[in-house]
Design a protein around this motif. Structure first.
Motif, PDB file in Angstrom:
ATOM      1  N   MET A  48      31.467  30.299  51.523  1.00 27.52           N
ATOM      2  CA  MET A  48      32.150  31.382  50.838  1.00 27.52           C
ATOM      3  C   MET A  48      33.337  31.820  51.680  1.00 27.52           C
ATOM      4  SD  MET A  48      30.138  34.397  49.043  1.00 27.52           S
ATOM      5  CE  MET A  48      28.922  33.185  48.546  1.00 27.52           C
TER       6      MET A  48
ATOM      7  N   ILE B  22      37.241  37.599  46.959  1.00 32.38           N
ATOM      8  CA  ILE B  22      37.476  36.659  45.864  1.00 32.38           C
ATOM      9  C   ILE B  22      36.158  36.333  45.163  1.00 32.38           C
ATOM     10  CG2 ILE B  22      38.152  34.273  45.367  1.00 32.38           C
ATOM     11  CD1 ILE B  22      40.347  34.644  47.468  1.00 32.38           C
ATOM     12  N   PHE B  23      35.116  36.174  45.958  1.00 34.68           N
ATOM     13  CA  PHE B  23      33.806  35.911  45.354  1.00 34.68           C
ATOM     14  C   PHE B  23      33.429  37.047  44.410  1.00 34.68           C
ATOM     15  CE2 PHE B  23      29.356  37.318  45.876  1.00 34.68           C
ATOM     16  CZ  PHE B  23      28.770  36.394  45.024  1.00 34.68           C
TER      17      PHE B  23
ATOM     18  N   ILE C 199      35.683  37.087  41.217  1.00 34.62           N
ATOM     19  CA  ILE C 199      35.381  36.043  40.234  1.00 34.62           C
ATOM     20  C   ILE C 199      34.011  36.278  39.613  1.00 34.62           C
ATOM     21  CG2 ILE C 199      34.983  33.578  39.908  1.00 34.62           C
ATOM     22  CD1 ILE C 199      37.090  33.030  41.973  1.00 34.62           C
ATOM     23  N   ALA C 200      33.030  36.588  40.459  1.00 31.76           N
ATOM     24  CA  ALA C 200      31.675  36.772  39.940  1.00 31.76           C
ATOM     25  C   ALA C 200      31.614  37.963  38.982  1.00 31.76           C
ATOM     26  CB  ALA C 200      30.697  36.954  41.090  1.00 31.76           C
TER      27      ALA C 200
ATOM     28  N   LEU D 210      34.174  39.446  37.399  1.00 27.30           N
ATOM     29  CA  LEU D 210      35.012  39.226  36.225  1.00 27.30           C
ATOM     30  C   LEU D 210      34.314  38.271  35.254  1.00 27.30           C
ATOM     31  CD1 LEU D 210      37.651  40.537  35.636  1.00 27.30           C
ATOM     32  CD2 LEU D 210      38.826  38.503  36.400  1.00 27.30           C
ATOM     33  N   SER D 211      33.670  37.257  35.795  1.00 27.92           N
ATOM     34  CA  SER D 211      32.937  36.315  34.946  1.00 27.92           C
ATOM     35  C   SER D 211      31.822  37.027  34.203  1.00 27.92           C
ATOM     36  CB  SER D 211      32.338  35.192  35.791  1.00 27.92           C
ATOM     37  OG  SER D 211      33.339  34.444  36.394  1.00 27.92           O
ATOM     38  N   THR D 212      31.095  37.870  34.939  1.00 26.71           N
ATOM     39  CA  THR D 212      29.995  38.584  34.298  1.00 26.71           C
ATOM     40  C   THR D 212      30.520  39.492  33.197  1.00 26.71           C
ATOM     41  OG1 THR D 212      29.027  38.617  36.490  1.00 26.71           O
ATOM     42  CG2 THR D 212      27.922  39.903  34.810  1.00 26.71           C
TER      43      THR D 212
END
Lengths: 116, 470, 270
Positions: B1, B6-7, B10-11, B13-15
């Protein structure tokens, strides 16, 4: 330019396919049925076929826009470009009703295969 | 990681995308179904209305209709009584009551068949594509904001995560800024629960380290202090021995002279060690006052003048009065050490200049000599304790203990001054000379403190082989 | 149009995104730089435009069966690539850094081919609506939603894989790759049945009432496990055959790698 690209693609595909062509099965004569697509509608929208027989379905797209023949029940999926003709083999089917639709215009392009 | 930020972005925003989009889809589907029901009710209403209209049974009536709607009214015996102009003359839809879909007149229609009480069959059809588009347009407006909101959500998440990770960044910065010898505990204003164990254990570690450093330092200082008295005694005894030998007319042996030299060197070493530990910025109780550095330099030069004269060196003081805030005792020590070094390493008959100049942001003290200088690659190290250029066996054979520049460094640190080492304008090809520049910040801009920071700058110019003791 | 777009785009994106996230996680596992991804995606997208633009020509080949045959061929090629990737991953499991170039190229090619196949359909769909302004908004929104859901699942799946313990991560990825590969065999078989190159039988079962293929979960199972609601006997056999072949080969590689003979196997392969 475009024709050149097309030729290249054709050659590439032909090369790919020759690998897959050790045994070309002899295509027996299948009962043939024709369906047309006009203004995003299937003509005829109801097709009756004999049950337990493999059928050659010829779908002609008279529209200028592409359409995708799709049926979850028949497990079929094929893109038909505007003005093109596509051959799709279906069956052998158990007696029953198998809806199909045009995936790009699913509201109007609807039909069903009735196997009897 | 690679990056927590950023993790998380992205995580999260994806959720959010996943949940929101699926919710939007469900909303869309439900709204569309509701719209369909609404349209269906209208169609049923039209059918009921048609059923209520009495019709002349002899000639079929053709009624003009809009594109969206078509209808037929059939008599009990299967005669077309009335139809809209866009409906065919064949029966549309199934004979059974209710809704069905069928194709006619080049469109797909949703057909409602209604059997009236008098036996008439009423068929009302609505174009599927039109009613779908109408519903789609309306419902779509509720979906658009969800999509438009996504970039906003992304930006907000980015900022919020940045805010959330601020204390982590603060901790990293605090650790990075820490000088090697600074063992004060990390001061993090109200660290979050997650970082508390880290901060606590780091502080505990620093504390243990500080304690062991203190022990070592105290030991050296105590040892130096304790050695002072016996060394002074030995010195007195050696002097007495020399005196009594002189009185008895016997010639003092060479070894006695060497003994006296060694004792003197030892006394110097102990004195320098004590000076070094006294000048440690953490411990020195500096008393800052306004000092004219030029005047102070003049006094120190005057005091050390006999040493220069003995070596037939030419010493010159330049510059003008310049006031700084500083500790008198420490600055005198600094000047003494620099001038002693210059005197020691400059060959007999050499030149030394001391200059005090007022610059824009600091008062600049510059000591130049015509000695062998310090090679560029050794300039970083000469401030280390007991480090001597070329080790103990070097050409100049000048006695020294390797603490002078360490003391200078400590005093500079105490005053937040900057030391630069370079080659001297007084030098030549064989002896490039050394130029020490000390930039003492002006009183107005700085309040010297114990967390003062020294930046060490070394001009790498010529690489010299000549050695020099620090 | 929105739902249609969503389903169509989601199906294509999901398949490519899941494969991409598995391979990306494995790329990270072996310590490969992720640059190949950009190359693969660029190649895939350009390829899908080229394929989408020439799909009419392709369709007319092989007596109108060009589309099915080319797609089936691509499925088989991806199957082969996944097999090679699996074996290379096993060889590299102790951080041996062998054949990394080959591994990288296989991954890039697999992703590029998957993107090409899935992307071409989206491309054709999009050009179909290019001139229909009234439904364009709906189509675009649907495509965005579909792509959003697909990539979100892919991203979360990637972090799920990356978060696993090192050894388990490899095993999970290998199992997933095997399932995806088996699914490709099934799809290829169906395409060949559609082209009448393989005899087709009646469907073995019909679970469309239980788990419809066009539902979100159905799509996920389709992309990850090769789920098919009413497969024929031949398709199921192809699935199981592909599954067993890959599982067996990977298992054999796994068993052989820690021993001395691992080197021989790799040499044979190279």
């Amino acid at each position: 330019m475009k024709a050149g690209v097309r030729n290249l693609v054709t050659i590439f595909i032909a090369m790919l396919l020759t690998v897959l062509l050790p045994v070309l099965p002899v295509q027996a004569a299948r009962p043939e049925l024709q369906i047309e697509i006009r203004d995003h509608l299937f003509y005829p929208s109801v097709v009756k076929v004999p049950a337990n027989t493999k059928i050659k379905l010829v779908v002609i797209n008279r529209d200028p826009t592409p359409e995708e023949f799709e049926s979850y029940e028949l497990n079929r999926e094929k893109v038909i470009m505007g003005g093109q003709k596509a051959i799709i083999f279906i069956g052998p089917l158990a007696p029953g009703v198998y809806p199909f639709f045009g995936e790009f215009n699913p509201k109007t392009a609807q039909g069903k295969v009735i196997a009897e | 990681m690679k990056s927590i930020r950023i993790f998380l972005l992205i995580a999260l925003l994806s959720t959010i995308t996943l949940v929101n989009f699926i919710a939007a889809l469900h909303g869309y589907r439900a709204s569309m179904a509701e719209a369909e029901r609404l349209f269906d009710r209208q169609v049923i209403g039209t059918a009921l209305l048609l059923a209520a209209i009495p019709v002349n049974e002899r000639a079929p009536l053709v009624v003009k209709e809009n594109d969206q709607l078509a209808f037929q009214v059939w008599s009990r015996d299967g005669k077309l009584l009335m139809r809209s102009d866009n409906a065919p003359t064949d029966p549309i839809g199934d004979a059974s009551d209710g809704f069905a879909e069928s194709n006619f007149s080049g469109f797909r229609w949703r057909v409602y068949s209604h059997a009236a009480d008098d036996g008439r069959s009423i068929r009302v059809a609505e174009r599927v594509d039109l009613r779908f588009r109408l519903a789609d347009e309306v419902v779509l407006q509720s979906v658009v904001p969800i999509l438009l909101g996504l970039p906003v959500a992304g930006l907000l998440i980015w900022l919020v995560i940045g805010r959330g990770l601020a204390s982590l960044r603060q901790l990293t910065g605090e650790l990075r800024r820490k000088r090697a010898e600074d063992l004060t505990p990390l001061a993090l204003a109200s660290p979050p629960e997650e970082l508390l164990p880290l901060v606590d254990s780091t502080n505990a570690l620093l504390e243990r380290l500080q304690a062991s450093f203190d022990r070592e330092r105290r030991f050296s200082a105590d040892a130096a202090h304790e050695l002072r008295t016996p060394i002074a005694a030995i010195q007195v005894h050696a002097d007495n021995l020399a005196n009594s030998l002189e009185h008895s007319g016997a010639e003092a042996p060479d070894s006695l002279w060497q003994l006296q030299q060694s004792i003197e060197r030892m006394a110097h070493l102990v004195e320098q060690m004590l000076n070094l530990f006294r000048m440690t910025p953490e411990h020195y109780p500096a008393r800052f006052e306004s000092i004219d550095l030029h005047r102070m330099a003049r006094d120190v030069v005057a005091k050390l003048y006999p040493a220069f004269a003995r070596r037939e060196q030419e010493i010159e003081l330049r510059g003008q009065a310049a006031f700084i805030q500083g500790d008198r005792f420490a600055l005198v020590l600094l000047l003494q050490n620099l001038l002693n070094n210059a005197c020691k390493y400059t060959p007999e008959g050499g030149r030394i200049t001391v200059a005090v100049n007022q610059r824009e942001k600091c008062v600049e003290l510059e000591v130049c000599d015509s000695g062998p200088g310090i090679p560029a690659d050794a300039r970083e190290r000469v401030f280390e304790r007991f480090y001597r250029v070329g080790g103990d066996r070097h050409e100049s054979r000048v006695p020294g203990c390797g603490l002078g520049l360490s003391i200078v460094h400590h005093i500079a640190e105490l005053h937040r001054a900057r030391i630069t080492l370079g080659t001297s304008p007084l030098g030549n090809a064989q002896l490039p000379g050394l130029m020490v520049t000390v930039c003492l910040p002006l009183p107005a801009t700085d309040v010297p403190g114990r967390n003062a920071k020294v930046r060490l700058e070394t001009n790498s110019e010529k690489n010299q082989d000549e050695s020099r003791r620090a | 149009m929105l739902l249609t777009s969503v389903i169509l785009v989601l199906r294509e994106v999901l398949e490519a995104a899941l494969l991409l996230s598995i391979l990306l996680a494995m790329s990270q596992y072996t310590g490969l730089a992720a640059r190949w991804i950009l190359m693969a995606l660029a190649g895939g997208i350009l390829g899908s435009i080229a394929y989408g633009a020439s799909i009419g020509t392709v369709s007319e080949m092989f007596e109108g069966m060009g589309q099915e045959l080319l797609n089936a061929a691509m499925q088989f090629v991806i199957y082969g690539l996944l097999l090679v990737i699996g074996m290379l991953l096993i060889w590299n499991r102790d951080g041996k850094q062998q054949y990394l170039k080959l591994l990288q190229w296989c991954m890039a090619l697999a992703v590029a081919l998957a993107t090409l196949r899935e992307g071409s359909e989206v491309y054709v769909y999009m050009i179909a609506f290019r001139h229909q302004i009234d439904s364009l908004q709906s189509v675009m929104l649907g495509a965005l939603i579909g792509a959003g859901i697909g990539f979100s699942i892919g991203a979360l799946f990637y972090y799920l894989l990356v978060g696993l313990a090192r050894k388990r991560r490899l095993v999970v990825a290998l199992v997933l790759l095997t399932l995806v590969a088996a699914g490709l065999c099934l799809q290829a078989t169906q395409l060949l049945e559609q082209a009448d190159w393989l005899p087709a039988g009646p469907p073995l079962w019909d679970s469309s009432a239980l788990l419809p293929e066009n539902s979100l979960v159905g799509q996920l199972c389709y992309a990850l496990l090769g789920y098919e609601a009413s497969p024929t006997l031949l398709a199921v056999s192809a699935y199981l055959g592909g599954l067993m072949l890959m599982a067996l080969l990977l298992w054999a590689t796994w068993m052989k790698t820690p021993s001395e003979s691992g080197r021989e196997v790799s040499n044979e392969f190279a």
